[in-house]
Write a protein that holds these residues in place. Structure first.
Motif, short mmCIF file in Angstrom:
data_model
loop_
_atom_site.label_atom_id
_atom_site.label_comp_id
_atom_site.label_asym_id
_atom_site.label_seq_id
_atom_site.Cartn_x
_atom_site.Cartn_y
_atom_site.Cartn_z
N VAL A 1 0.86 -1.19 0.00
CA VAL A 1 0.00 0.00 0.00
C VAL A 1 0.89 1.23 0.00
O VAL A 1 1.88 1.27 0.74
N HIS A 2 0.56 2.20 -0.84
CA HIS A 2 1.33 3.44 -0.81
C HIS A 2 0.48 4.60 -1.29
O HIS A 2 -0.35 4.45 -2.18
N PRO B 1 -4.03 7.57 -2.72
CA PRO B 1 -3.58 6.18 -2.80
C PRO B 1 -3.11 5.83 -4.21
O PRO B 1 -3.80 6.12 -5.19
N GLN C 1 -4.38 -1.43 -8.14
CA GLN C 1 -4.76 -2.79 -7.78
C GLN C 1 -4.48 -3.74 -8.93
O GLN C 1 -4.69 -3.39 -10.10
N ARG D 1 -2.76 0.00 -3.86
CA ARG D 1 -3.85 -0.31 -2.94
C ARG D 1 -3.94 -1.82 -2.69
O ARG D 1 -4.90 -2.48 -3.08
N GLY D 2 -2.87 -2.37 -2.10
CA GLY D 2 -2.87 -3.79 -1.78
C GLY D 2 -2.42 -4.66 -2.93
O GLY D 2 -3.17 -5.49 -3.42
#
Ligand SMILES: Nc1ncnc2c1ncn2[C@@H]1O[C@H](COP(=O)(O)OP(=O)(O)OP(=O)(O)O)[C@@H](O)[C@H]1O
Ligand SMILES: [Mg+2]
Length: 318
Positions: free
Chosen positions: A18-19, A25, A218, A28-29
């Protein structure tokens, strides 16, 4: 069927990365695993987070959350883990006035290659990137394709287990692109794991063992190119209509009414159809009747480019 060989331990794992930049964002994972001897192409529209993910893998940023493990270590905390990594940035990063061999030697010295091993290391990098014949030419006199390969040589001289290339064939012509691809394949065959980003979906489709689509931070789709395309399109074929000239608004409406969509290439429209060649024949007749005479109609298996369009436009439930 012979049993699958036991899969090798991953060189790289990214877990739930995550960043955010300034509250926005960007990752996101994201999960990602790379094993020795595979080529992975990271795809995604501009701003999807590809370069940010690469920065996290290289330890240049520490992600706000999640884990990065390179040969078992976090590259942001254990700088020595980065020794296992070679990076070819999007912009050529070589000394323009130095020769290819001098550049490779400079990078080797920075990576700590001992003097006694230097000549052999430089020779090996030149051979693997097929730049031996340009070894003593200053970089500024090289074509784009040779510069790219020289940059790869500089990135692999310390024998990294993971090679990362950000857009390796931007601004490189077709022949030179194939030479770059051949070099990447050669490294893969030696067991190097290759992670590349590209906007060239033909290249990704032919070169990558696996691709991942990043969209708004993502990973929305990941797998082997042929399998992903087959899963998305089943038995549908792509019909490509090449018109002789630009059409007016009435023509556009007519083409859209046939389910055709404009492509990025001039005068070429496309649609998918399970009826393939038969549908193309009927379409040809109807278009001729209304004066939209195709110069050429091609029927082909859908490609990664078709899949990318679906994913980017959110037409695929991914
Ligand atoms: N240093 C930074 N500070 C603030 N925002 C940034 C920074 N770097 C990138 N971004 C933003 O983060 C998002 C993702 O950028 P990133 O460069 O990772 O995308 P990308 O997938 O590599 O895109 P491209 O295909 O254009 O190279 C973008 O919205 C970008 O503007
Ligand atoms: Mg980028």
């Amino acid at each position: 069927m012979t049993p699958e060989p036991p899969s090798k331990a991953p060189i790289l794992t990214v877990g739930a990365a995550v960043h955010a930049y300034g509250g926005k964002p960007v990752l996101r994972g994201v999960d990602l695993t790379l094993r020795p001897g595979e080529i992975y192409a990271l795809l995604g529209p501009n701003g999807a987070g590809k370069t940010t993910l690469i920065r996290a893998i290289c330890g240049r940023i520490r992600p706000d959350g999640g884990e990065v493990s390179l040969n078992g270590h976090d590259p942001a905390r254990v700088p020595s883990a980065r020794a296992g990594l070679g990076l070819v940035p999007q912009e050529i990063a070589l000394y323009q006035n130095l020769t290819v061999a001098e550049n490779i030697e400079t990078f080797a010295a920075l990576a700590g290659t001992p003097r006694a091993a230097m000549a052999a290391a430089v020779r090996r990098a030149l051979e693997l990137t097929r730049t031996v014949d340009r070894a003593h030419v200053p970089v500024k006199h090289l074509s784009g394709g040779y510069q790219r390969r020289a940059n790869i040589a500089a990135a692999i001289v310390h024998e990294p287990s993971l090679l990362i290339l950000d857009e390796p064939t931007v601004g490189v012509d077709i022949d030179a692109r194939e030479a770059v691809d051949a070099v990447i394949r050669g490294l893969r065959d030696l067991g190097v794991a290759v992670l590349m980003t590209t906007h060239d979906l033909d290249q990704a489709g032919t070169l990558a063992d696996r691709v991942g689509f990043l969209r708004e931070g993502q990973m929305v789709l990941e797998g082997e190119p042929r399998t992903l395309v087959a899963q998305a399109f089943g038995n549908q074929m792509e019909i490509m209509v090449h018109l002789a000239e630009e059409v007016d608004t009435a023509g556009e409406i007519r083409l859209a009414g046939e389910g055709l969509e404009r492509t990025r290439r001039a005068h070429i429209w496309t649609r998918l159809d399970a009826d393939g060649y038969a549908a193309a024949g009927r379409l040809d007749k109807r278009l001729r009747k209304v004066g939209l005479t195709p110069r050429e109609i091609r029927v082909r298996e859908p490609s990664l480019a078709n899949l990318f369009t679906l994913v980017a436009e959110r037409k695929l439930a991914a």
